[in-house]
Write an enzyme that holds these catalytic residues in place. Structure first.
Site, short mmCIF file in Angstrom:
data_model
loop_
_atom_site.label_atom_id
_atom_site.label_comp_id
_atom_site.label_asym_id
_atom_site.label_seq_id
_atom_site.Cartn_x
_atom_site.Cartn_y
_atom_site.Cartn_z
N PHE A 120 0.85 -1.18 0.00
CA PHE A 120 0.00 0.00 0.00
C PHE A 120 0.89 1.24 0.00
O PHE A 120 2.03 1.20 0.49
CB PHE A 120 -0.92 0.01 1.24
CG PHE A 120 -2.37 -0.08 0.90
CD1 PHE A 120 -2.94 -1.28 0.49
CD2 PHE A 120 -3.19 1.03 0.97
CE1 PHE A 120 -4.28 -1.37 0.17
CE2 PHE A 120 -4.54 0.95 0.67
CZ PHE A 120 -5.09 -0.26 0.26
N GLN A 233 -7.69 14.79 3.44
CA GLN A 233 -7.08 13.92 2.44
C GLN A 233 -8.01 13.71 1.25
O GLN A 233 -9.21 13.41 1.42
CB GLN A 233 -6.76 12.56 3.05
CG GLN A 233 -6.06 11.62 2.08
CD GLN A 233 -5.59 10.35 2.76
OE1 GLN A 233 -6.34 9.41 2.90
NE2 GLN A 233 -4.33 10.34 3.19
N HIS A 235 -8.50 11.31 -1.96
CA HIS A 235 -8.08 10.01 -2.49
C HIS A 235 -7.81 10.14 -3.98
O HIS A 235 -8.59 10.77 -4.70
CB HIS A 235 -9.17 8.96 -2.23
CG HIS A 235 -8.67 7.55 -2.35
ND1 HIS A 235 -8.38 6.97 -3.57
CD2 HIS A 235 -8.42 6.61 -1.41
CE1 HIS A 235 -7.97 5.73 -3.36
NE2 HIS A 235 -7.99 5.48 -2.07
N LEU A 245 -15.38 4.98 -4.46
CA LEU A 245 -13.97 4.71 -4.24
C LEU A 245 -13.48 3.54 -5.10
O LEU A 245 -14.13 2.50 -5.17
CB LEU A 245 -13.73 4.37 -2.76
CG LEU A 245 -12.29 4.06 -2.35
CD1 LEU A 245 -11.42 5.30 -2.47
CD2 LEU A 245 -12.26 3.53 -0.92
N GLU A 248 -7.12 1.82 -3.22
CA GLU A 248 -5.68 1.87 -3.46
C GLU A 248 -5.11 0.47 -3.66
O GLU A 248 -4.03 0.31 -4.24
CB GLU A 248 -5.01 2.54 -2.26
CG GLU A 248 -3.55 2.88 -2.46
CD GLU A 248 -3.04 3.78 -1.35
OE1 GLU A 248 -1.86 3.63 -0.99
OE2 GLU A 248 -3.80 4.62 -0.87
N ARG A 279 -0.53 9.19 -0.44
CA ARG A 279 -1.68 9.70 -1.20
C ARG A 279 -1.59 11.17 -1.54
O ARG A 279 -2.03 11.59 -2.61
CB ARG A 279 -2.97 9.44 -0.40
CG ARG A 279 -3.38 7.99 -0.41
CD ARG A 279 -4.60 7.75 0.44
NE ARG A 279 -4.97 6.34 0.41
CZ ARG A 279 -5.88 5.79 1.19
NH1 ARG A 279 -6.51 6.54 2.08
NH2 ARG A 279 -6.16 4.51 1.10
N HIS A 345 -11.78 12.38 0.89
CA HIS A 345 -11.80 11.01 1.39
C HIS A 345 -11.73 10.90 2.91
O HIS A 345 -12.43 10.08 3.50
CB HIS A 345 -10.62 10.25 0.77
CG HIS A 345 -10.54 8.81 1.15
ND1 HIS A 345 -11.54 7.90 0.87
CD2 HIS A 345 -9.55 8.11 1.80
CE1 HIS A 345 -11.19 6.70 1.31
NE2 HIS A 345 -10.01 6.80 1.89
N ARG A 387 -2.66 10.71 6.05
CA ARG A 387 -2.84 9.33 6.50
C ARG A 387 -2.33 8.34 5.46
O ARG A 387 -2.61 8.49 4.27
CB ARG A 387 -4.32 9.06 6.79
CG ARG A 387 -4.60 7.61 7.16
CD ARG A 387 -6.05 7.40 7.51
NE ARG A 387 -6.96 7.53 6.38
CZ ARG A 387 -7.18 6.57 5.47
NH1 ARG A 387 -6.51 5.42 5.54
NH2 ARG A 387 -8.05 6.76 4.50
#
Length: 564
Positions: A120, A233, A235, A245, A248, A279, A345, A387
């Protein structure tokens, strides 16, 4: 007026609230969970990609450790992560995910039978445990099942309006029963806020319609500061125009981001990590490609290409993504690229808490004896300025668990607590005034104006000029809300328009704080990027922002140092 008594009340039925209830049940025998939607519709079910823990189960990450996880989290958070909280998050991650597995979460496994882990963004090693691409769904349903087994009392479709307080102690809360239209008093020895994030304040968001940040507004109404709200944040990969969404994990499994020329453009911005950079860096790379005319057909989207992955891999590891692309874009990612664009997000900021999840502000001395918070509504500051993916579910279960334990130990009996009916009656009057106001501005119209302002003026890229303009426009919206709003549906039962009006009032409250905090922070750090201050400035801004509303209604700014 109906009154209900509990030893402990948890507001919010997502991952944090449900995990809190399980832990609290070990210490108290009379707790309730309140949710404004059906519990299994809480937004945590939408989390797709995974939950982080340094298990080291795959061949290339046997040397993983909680210290490496912490280092990645601090680096990804642009050094704004409080170290004590980061250590709690990462040191307890393995224990917490194994507890989830024992509760029945069907994590995907390797061919050897161990829990599988995928890469990730921002993580130096594969660390994300996952249940295909339905991880949040699997976790919430397992937590809910455990609560049902334990006999937890649920109050679904109750909209919490405010806390009932005396000094620095919480006596309970006042709620609107959406099903009946009644005002209901809940008395309690302690309260946990687990109400989720504020992403619905933006035009295009991955968050469900319930993510209206109600707990943030409740905090502001009670003089509680909210921390680091400038860090919103975005995304990188939302399905074009849909607010859906695209996890990721699609990039973690090998997907490529491409522009109109077919280039993997992230090599220009993050040549080492490419699509798996943190991100904030990926989303700024995408936005720059779009702004410079390299979006697909010159439009405001790009391509996520999975076509080089095998059909079997996509069906096994990304089945939900394939379904969503087919259902909402008529695209099969086995054969075609998915059109994606950045969208709001997650909020790194929130109600300030200590590592026991108690609401407090170390710097300005705001501490509550029996008020706790966990999940996205809280800011214990494990995410800093940005994050890392898969750390949000981990935060929810880690600090949800701690909130449940410490709140239950602190909670006294609610028996004999006297609630001033005059204080309560003002909330009934507020509902009546919304229903009876003969204004001309519809709730949906005012809400859409707010969403546009926040998206255009306080989005991926910000400037002082835009933020000042956003503030002035929000002031006007607040005036329109107070004087011109009309709720056309006058019914008492299941009045969804009234619920939207209450949510909008909350959104207007904390939107002002988001913009104020972004205007004050004259640097670029993590998810906050100022085009007029494009450099990070540690000498002046390596600190947390704390904004609260004083007794006159003015927003006041204070700051505290990062716990290093």
């Amino acid at each position: 007026m109906r009154t209900i008594d509990h030893r402990l009340l948890i507001v919010g039925g997502g991952a944090a609230g449900l995990r809190a209830a399980i832990e609290a049940d070990k210490h108290v025998d009379n707790l309730g969970v309140i949710s404004k939607v059906r519990t299994l519709r809480s937004h945590s079910v939408s989390a797709q990609g995974g939950i982080a823990a340094s298990l080291g189960n795959t061949g290339d990450n046997e040397s993983d450790s909680w210290k490496k996880h912490l280092e990645d989290t601090i680096k990804g958070g642009a050094d704004l992560v409080d170290r004590d909280a980061g250590e709690v998050l990462t040191q307890n991650a393995v224990e917490n995910v194994i507890e989830l597995e024992h509760m029945g979460v069907p994590f995907s496994r390797t061919s050897m039978g161990t829990l599988d882990q995928r890469p990730f963004g921002g993580h130096s090693l594969p660390r994300a445990l996952y249940a295909a691409d339905r991880t949040g769904h699997a976790i919430v349903y397992s937590l809910y099942g455990e609560n049902v087994k334990r006999g937890t009392t649920f109050y679904d479709e109750f909209f919490v309006l405010d806390l009932l307080t005396e000094g620095r102690s919480v006596l309970g809360l006042v709620a609107y029963d959406i099903k009946t239209g009644e005002i209901v008093i809940f008395r309690a020895g302690a309260v946990i806020l687990a109400t989720g994030g504020p992403s619905q304040v933006y035009d295009l968001t991955s968050s469900g319609t319930a993510s209206t940040g109600d707990g943030l507004a409740i905090a502001l109404r009670n003089g509680i500061p909210i921390e680091d709200m400038e860090f919103i944040q975005f995304h990188p990969t939302g399905l074009k125009d849909k607010g859906i969404l695209i996890t990721e994990a699609a990039r973690g499994e090998g997907g490529y981001l491409k522009n109109d020329r077919g280039e993997r453009f992230m090599k220009r911005y993050e040549p080492e990590n490419m699509e798996l950079a943190p991100r904030d860096k990926v989303v700024r790379g995408m936005q720059r490609e779009i702004n410079e005319g390299r979006g697909i057909n010159g439009e405001n989207y790009l391509h996520l290409d999975l076509t080089h992955l095998s059909r079997e891999k996509i069906k096994r590891k990304l089945p939900t993504i394939r379904e969503l692309a087919l259902d909402f874009a008529n695209i099969d990612p086995v054969e075609q690229s998915i059109p994606v664009q950045p969208m709001a997000h997650y909020c790194m900021g929130g109600v300030p808490t200590d590592i026991e999840a108690r609401v407090q502000s170390k710097e300005i001395g705001v501490a509550w004896e029996n008020l706790y918070a966990a999940g996205e509504v809280a800011c214990v500051s494990v995410h800093g300025a940005n994050r890392l993916g898969t750390n949000s579910l981990l935060e929810a279960v880690t600090f949800g668990k701690r909130a449940g334990r410490f709140a239950a130990q602190q909670a006294s009996s609610s028996d004999g607590v006297e609630v001033d009916e005059a204080v309560v009656s003002k909330y009934g009057s507020r509902i009546e005034s919304l229903l009876e106001n003969e204004g001309s501005v519809k709730v949906s119209e005012l809400r859409d104006r707010l969403k546009r302002i926040m998206t255009e003026k306080c989005g991926v890229f910000r400037s002082g000029e835009d933020l000042k303009e956003a503030l002035n426009q929000i002031y006007q919206l607040q005036e329109d809300y107070d004087g011109k709003l009309v709720v056309e549906d006058s019914s008492q039962k299941f009045n969804t328009e009234l619920k939207m009006a209450l949510e909008l009032g909350n959104m207007l409250d904390y939107s002002e704080v988001i913009v104020e905090a972004a205007l004050a922070r004259e640097e670029s750090r993590g998810a906050h990027f100022r085009t007029d201050y494009p450099e990070r400035n540690d000498s002046d801004w390596l600190q947390h922002s704390l904004l609260h509303r004083d007794s006159t209604g003015e927003i006041r700014h204070q700051y505290r140092e990062v716990d290093t």
